[in-house]
Scaffold this motif. Structure first.
Motif, mmCIF file in Angstrom:
data_model
loop_
_atom_site.group_PDB
_atom_site.id
_atom_site.type_symbol
_atom_site.label_atom_id
_atom_site.label_comp_id
_atom_site.label_asym_id
_atom_site.label_seq_id
_atom_site.Cartn_x
_atom_site.Cartn_y
_atom_site.Cartn_z
ATOM 1 N N UNK A 365 0.841 -1.191 0.000
ATOM 2 C CA UNK A 365 0.000 0.000 0.000
ATOM 3 C C UNK A 365 0.885 1.253 0.000
ATOM 4 N N UNK A 366 0.518 2.233 -0.831
ATOM 5 C CA UNK A 366 1.283 3.475 -0.887
ATOM 6 C C UNK A 366 0.697 4.471 0.121
ATOM 7 N N UNK A 367 1.548 4.930 1.020
ATOM 8 C CA UNK A 367 1.148 5.928 2.012
ATOM 9 C C UNK A 367 2.013 7.161 1.809
ATOM 10 N N UNK A 368 1.406 8.273 1.420
ATOM 11 C CA UNK A 368 2.207 9.483 1.243
ATOM 12 C C UNK A 368 2.327 10.218 2.574
ATOM 13 N N UNK A 369 3.542 10.583 2.906
ATOM 14 C CA UNK A 369 3.818 11.491 4.026
ATOM 15 C C UNK A 369 4.940 12.417 3.583
ATOM 16 N N UNK A 370 5.005 13.587 4.178
ATOM 17 C CA UNK A 370 6.086 14.524 3.831
ATOM 18 C C UNK A 370 7.438 13.997 4.291
#
Length: 491
Positions: A365-370
């Motif tokens: 799963x792709x989880x975007x965070x800075x």
């Protein structure tokens, strides 16, 4: 200064060479004045045979009992006597052998015998191969049988004998012995006023090393303040590992390269080791980590392990994990071997690219965070914390560009007390599943959700990054742990 002894079974075996005050007979070594030589004495065992319970075998066995540093060790002798053992040890060397002999145009030959003296051979194309054989089986003389059956393989390894050398081989052996023993003397001189000797394995040519030069200097200073002589070594000094009390690996680790062999050798010699072989095995394979974290109910992104023969799973992967998703090879590092797939139509092509490198790959799963949290854990305690920001305009921390250039995101260090407790707890739990060494746990946090991305052995400890809050205390904490473990080993 550490003493160096050259042990021969029959003094006539040394007749072709210059007389040496270091030379002793096996009988004198076993029963004479040298039996009480000081701990740390270096012994080169050149007996005619190392077979079980022979004079040569006992010279190595009793050398170890006396605290002497001997080559070959009893472990090496036993390993060379069992083909099943050394076949496992040399699997990764077969690939190197194939490349080197193929490059030299030697494919047509059915067999080849390689004589290796202290890691040196007269066969120029196989110089690197010979050195790595010596790193794996540290014996003064080795005879390696190579056979071509579809491709080149190691068909046999055995210890050679000094008294069987021919005239042209005697010069090569003498030169190799002189070079090897000179290295031993040079190494022994510099470290007299410290309680312990710690070797730090580095590669000056590595583009993305786990510690930069300033950090290595800080480790040296912190160690010496504690009575530890910290010395940088390279891969060519494998045979000298037994001279040290501990090994700190500051190269990027991999099962397939010399770093793992160094860790195994150091552990077998009784050194304190970071990273230890088990940690390297566990951390460098993302498939293992994914299953370990799942089995122990630690929060991770949704993950699927895909087999090369299960391509049909790709058809429903987008629905299961959502798009975009991430595909990874098990042993990638520094953002390499990772592909972000935005569209279902590109999933199969991306998977095929990675299947060419590994029979198993991960879909996640792709989880975007800075940023990602990196929590440094040593002996099951969090010692530092960093936020690693994504490279500007890119979705990863490291962006590998054309021409071998690497663009890296910013980083910011924090006191561990300012990190959410849920992140610290998750990091220490994940690290404890691997061992009690030094680890870097990568965690993504989005709102109240925190998930482990991976646990890294050999984490980065760079001046100006990970030491941004602790400064010199970071290096002292690591050296104090080495000191604690070395004291435990000694007492």
């Amino acid at each position: 200064m550490a003493q160096l002894l050259i042990v021969v079974e029959n003094e006539k075996d040394w007749k072709p060479y210059y007389p040496s005050e270091r030379l002793v007979s096996a009988k004198d070594y076993l029963f004479g004045e040298h039996r009480d030589g000081p701990a740390g004495t270096r012994v080169i065992n050149l007996c005619r045979s190392y077979r079980y319970l022979s004079v040569g075998y006992y010279c190595s066995l009793l050398a170890e009992a006396r605290g002497h540093k001997v080559i070959p060790t009893v472990r090496t002798i036993n390993d060379l006597s069992k083909r099943a053992i050394y076949s496992l040890e040399t699997e990764d060397l077969d690939a190197l052998l194939q490349r080197e002999l193929g490059r030299a145009g030697a494919k047509s030959e059915a067999s080849l015998t390689l004589d290796i003296y202290f890691g040196r051979t007269s066969h120029a194309a196989l110089a690197d191969f010979a050195r790595q054989i010596f790193e794996t089986f540290t014996a003064p003389l080795l005879r390696v049988e190579l056979r071509h059956q579809g491709k080149w393989r190691i068909s046999g390894i055995k210890a050679g004998s000094l008294h069987r050398l021919e005239d042209n081989q005697e010069d090569a052996f003498a030169n190799a012995l002189d070079a090897f023993s000179s290295q031993v003397w040079r190494k022994a001189r510099a470290r007299k006023r410290y309680r312990y000797d710690l070797a730090v394995l580095v590669d000056p040519e590595e583009k993305l090393p786990p510690s930069n030069r300033k950090a290595l200097k800080s480790f040296e200073k912190a160690g010496r303040d504690l009575g530890i002589d910290v010395e940088l070594i390279g891969r060519a000094q494998y045979a000298e590992l037994a001279e040290y009390d501990a090994l700190f690996i500051r190269e990027t680790t991999a099962i397939s390269n010399h770093t793992y062999r160094f860790a195994k050798k150091a552990e077998s010699e009784g050194l304190v080791v970071m990273d230890d072989p088990s940690s390297i095995l566990r951390c460098t394979n993302k498939v293992y980590l994914a299953d370990l974290l799942r089995t122990n109910d630690l929060a991770t992104p949704q993950t699927r392990i895909l087999h090369v023969d299960q391509r049909r799973m790709l058809d429903t992967l987008g629905e299961e994990l959502g798009l975009p998703l991430v595909l990874k090879i098990p042993d990638g590092s520094f953002s390499r071997g990772v592909i972000k797939v935005e569209e279902a139509g590109k999933l199969r092509g991306a998977a095929e690219e990675l299947f060419r490198r590994s029979d198993l790959i991960l879909a996640q799963e792709y989880l975007y965070t800075d940023y990602d949290w990196r929590i440094g854990v040593l002996n099951n305690k969090a010692i530092y914390a960093c936020q690693y920001f994504m490279s500007k305009g890119h979705w990863q921390i490291f962006e590998h560009q054309a021409g071998g250039r690497v663009k890296e995101g910013d980083a910011r260090a924090f006191p561990t007390t300012e990190v959410p407790r849920s992140v610290i707890r998750l990091a220490t739990r994940a690290a404890s599943l691997i061992g009690d060494g030094l680890y870097g746990v990568d965690i993504k946090q989005s709102g109240d959700r925190a998930v482990v991305i991976e646990v890294n052995d050999n984490p980065n400890l760079d001046a100006g990054v990970e030491d941004g809050y602790l400064g010199d205390d970071l290096y002292r904490i690591v050296m104090e742990e080495f000191l604690r473990r070395m004291e435990l080993r000694r007492h």
